[in-house]
Design a protein around this motif. Structure first.
Motif, PDB file in Angstrom:
ATOM      1  N   PRO A   6      57.350 101.089 -39.421  1.00  0.00           N
ATOM      2  CA  PRO A   6      57.768 100.718 -40.782  1.00  0.00           C
ATOM      3  C   PRO A   6      59.101 101.349 -41.122  1.00  0.00           C
ATOM      4  O   PRO A   6      59.547 102.302 -40.483  1.00  0.00           O
ATOM      5  N   PRO A   7      59.789 100.881 -42.166  1.00  0.00           N
ATOM      6  CA  PRO A   7      61.045 101.499 -42.593  1.00  0.00           C
ATOM      7  C   PRO A   7      60.817 102.954 -42.982  1.00  0.00           C
ATOM      8  O   PRO A   7      59.765 103.331 -43.504  1.00  0.00           O
ATOM      9  N   GLY A   8      61.825 103.787 -42.751  1.00  0.00           N
ATOM     10  CA  GLY A   8      61.720 105.194 -43.127  1.00  0.00           C
ATOM     11  C   GLY A   8      62.754 106.049 -42.427  1.00  0.00           C
ATOM     12  O   GLY A   8      63.567 105.564 -41.626  1.00  0.00           O
ATOM     13  N   TRP A   9      62.731 107.370 -42.747  1.00  0.00           N
ATOM     14  CA  TRP A   9      63.629 108.348 -42.110  1.00  0.00           C
ATOM     15  C   TRP A   9      62.959 108.878 -40.842  1.00  0.00           C
ATOM     16  O   TRP A   9      61.796 109.273 -40.861  1.00  0.00           O
ATOM     17  N   TYR A  10      63.739 108.866 -39.748  1.00  0.00           N
ATOM     18  CA  TYR A  10      63.223 109.350 -38.471  1.00  0.00           C
ATOM     19  C   TYR A  10      64.276 110.218 -37.807  1.00  0.00           C
ATOM     20  O   TYR A  10      65.475 110.038 -38.024  1.00  0.00           O
ATOM     21  N   PRO A  11      63.838 111.191 -36.976  1.00  0.00           N
ATOM     22  CA  PRO A  11      64.823 112.044 -36.276  1.00  0.00           C
ATOM     23  C   PRO A  11      65.800 111.203 -35.468  1.00  0.00           C
ATOM     24  O   PRO A  11      65.398 110.266 -34.771  1.00  0.00           O
ATOM     25  N   ASP A  12      67.072 111.558 -35.562  1.00  0.00           N
ATOM     26  CA  ASP A  12      68.136 110.855 -34.832  1.00  0.00           C
ATOM     27  C   ASP A  12      68.349 111.578 -33.513  1.00  0.00           C
ATOM     28  O   ASP A  12      68.937 112.666 -33.455  1.00  0.00           O
ATOM     29  N   THR A  13      67.881 110.970 -32.411  1.00  0.00           N
ATOM     30  CA  THR A  13      68.003 111.632 -31.105  1.00  0.00           C
ATOM     31  C   THR A  13      69.443 111.718 -30.642  1.00  0.00           C
ATOM     32  O   THR A  13      69.768 112.496 -29.753  1.00  0.00           O
ATOM     33  N   GLY A  14      70.317 110.918 -31.220  1.00  0.00           N
ATOM     34  CA  GLY A  14      71.727 110.977 -30.840  1.00  0.00           C
ATOM     35  C   GLY A  14      72.517 111.979 -31.643  1.00  0.00           C
ATOM     36  O   GLY A  14      73.678 112.236 -31.349  1.00  0.00           O
ATOM     37  N   ALA A  15      71.919 112.546 -32.705  1.00  0.00           N
ATOM     38  CA  ALA A  15      72.593 113.532 -33.551  1.00  0.00           C
ATOM     39  C   ALA A  15      71.570 114.578 -33.951  1.00  0.00           C
ATOM     40  O   ALA A  15      70.898 114.453 -34.984  1.00  0.00           O
ATOM     41  N   PRO A  16      71.390 115.624 -33.134  1.00  0.00           N
ATOM     42  CA  PRO A  16      70.380 116.650 -33.429  1.00  0.00           C
ATOM     43  C   PRO A  16      70.581 117.253 -34.818  1.00  0.00           C
ATOM     44  O   PRO A  16      71.699 117.495 -35.251  1.00  0.00           O
ATOM     45  N   GLY A  17      69.471 117.470 -35.520  1.00  0.00           N
ATOM     46  CA  GLY A  17      69.528 118.063 -36.851  1.00  0.00           C
ATOM     47  C   GLY A  17      69.639 117.047 -37.963  1.00  0.00           C
ATOM     48  O   GLY A  17      69.686 117.415 -39.136  1.00  0.00           O
ATOM     49  N   LEU A  18      69.698 115.745 -37.620  1.00  0.00           N
ATOM     50  CA  LEU A  18      69.828 114.708 -38.630  1.00  0.00           C
ATOM     51  C   LEU A  18      68.688 113.716 -38.522  1.00  0.00           C
ATOM     52  O   LEU A  18      68.091 113.526 -37.441  1.00  0.00           O
ATOM     53  N   GLU A  19      68.385 113.079 -39.631  1.00  0.00           N
ATOM     54  CA  GLU A  19      67.484 111.942 -39.660  1.00  0.00           C
ATOM     55  C   GLU A  19      68.296 110.700 -39.981  1.00  0.00           C
ATOM     56  O   GLU A  19      69.276 110.769 -40.726  1.00  0.00           O
ATOM     57  N   ARG A  20      67.895 109.567 -39.420  1.00  0.00           N
ATOM     58  CA  ARG A  20      68.592 108.302 -39.668  1.00  0.00           C
ATOM     59  C   ARG A  20      67.592 107.298 -40.236  1.00  0.00           C
ATOM     60  O   ARG A  20      66.422 107.288 -39.891  1.00  0.00           O
ATOM     61  N   TRP A  21      68.051 106.453 -41.160  1.00  0.00           N
ATOM     62  CA  TRP A  21      67.159 105.487 -41.817  1.00  0.00           C
ATOM     63  C   TRP A  21      66.946 104.262 -40.929  1.00  0.00           C
ATOM     64  O   TRP A  21      67.886 103.598 -40.507  1.00  0.00           O
TER      65      TRP A  21
END
Length: 321
Positions: A6-21
């Motif tokens: 589903p839509p939501g914020w998830y850890p961004d494996t390409g940018a450690p320390g960030l979540e991507r929508w």
């Protein structure tokens, strides 16, 4: 249709320390620190073409999966749907931009990004509607010194000259009296003078050089007229040139072969920049009916600053011997 993720914020494996929508279909450009509290994503800006928010996946580095947990199947579905949405938006945008509300064709509103990608039109010949003096065969333009000279009837502007300076000359050539080359009955060339001398001092110093190049030896050492035997000063006086006070010196030279000729050095301040001095050199063969000395005076009076309205419309067309 439902999706595994589903839509939501998830850890961004390409940018450690960030979540991507993850919008349920593709990754968006919106990120936040990993520890931030959940919140609704901000609305992305309209795209450059005016078709609404982008729906294609953001081109950034990811891990082996394109979705946060959905695997290859989710990635294939997301990419397929994204492509369809982009194509539909593009078609709709073209239709909307090409029509007004009443159904008539309207001029499209072009954004900065669209203008940058469009092919730039060729520049107009001039912005003021005036003719370009350099395109007029009846005018010699010396852009460096900021002057134009009228081209007499029966003269030409050669594309190149041995002196590599702006030059005009008579169209017909002949075998030089000294042999080994061909000559022209009349030549005029413009030069940037060095030093801070007055126009009088410049003209008096330059006349010998003008005579030597025309009748003693050319630029590569050929004695086309058998060399100068004697010379006589015909004139040395002030004169007005292109709205400035100039000075001319005119000689008659006797050569070892042929009829000899007349040379003149005309010096005056340029009308552009710092007003650096300009020298115009004249050389007319003697005994040529179409080259009276009065033609030197006529051309001198026809010298104008570049851009002077008097230079437009073919100044040299009415200049005759």
């Amino acid at each position: 249709m439902s999706y595994a993720t589903p839509p939501g914020w998830y850890p961004d494996t390409g940018a450690p320390g960030l979540e991507r929508w993850w919008d349920g279909t593709a990754w968006t450009a919106h990120t936040r620190p990993l520890a931030a509290a959940p919140q609704a994503p901000p609305l992305p800006p309209a795209s450059a073409a005016g078709f609404g928010p982008p729906s294609a996946p953001l081109p950034h580095r990811r891990g082996p999966h394109d979705g946060p947990t959905g695997g290859n199947r989710t990635r294939i579905l997301a990419v397929t749907l994204s492509g369809a949405l982009v194509l539909g938006a593009a078609v709709a945008g073209v239709i909307l931009l090409g029509r007004d509300d009443d159904g008539t064709t309207a001029a499209p509103t072009t954004t900065t990004s669209a203008r940058a990608s469009a092919t730039s039109p060729a520049p107009a010949a001039t912005s003021s509607g005036e003719s370009d003096p350099d395109a007029d065969p009846a005018v010699l333009v010396d852009q460096l010194n900021g002057i134009t000279l009228p081209v007499p009837e029966g003269w030409e502007r050669p594309e190149t000259s041995s002196a590599r300076v702006p030059t005009i000359r008579t169209e017909q050539s002949y075998d030089c009296p000294g042999g080994s080359s061909f000559c022209y009955h009349g030549t005029i060339s413009t030069h940037t003078a060095g030093g801070a001398e007055t126009p009088k001092e410049l003209a008096e110093a330059d006349i010998a050089t003008a005579a030597d190049l025309a009748y003693e030896e050319d630029g590569i050492g050929r004695r086309l007229h058998g060399g100068i035997r004697t010379h006589k000063v015909l004139e040395a006086r002030e004169t007005a040139v292109a709205g400035r006070t100039g000075y001319l010196v005119r000689w008659k030279v006797t050569t070892g072969k042929g009829p000899g000729g007349y040379v003149q050095s005309l010096a005056f301040p340029s009308s552009v920049g710092s007003g650096a001095p300009v020298v115009v050199r004249f050389a007319f063969d003697a005994g040529v009916p179409d080259l009276p000395l009065s033609l030197m005076d006529t051309i001198t009076r026809g010298i104008r600053p570049v851009g002077d309205s008097a230079t437009n419309g073919g100044v040299g067309a009415s200049v005759g011997p």
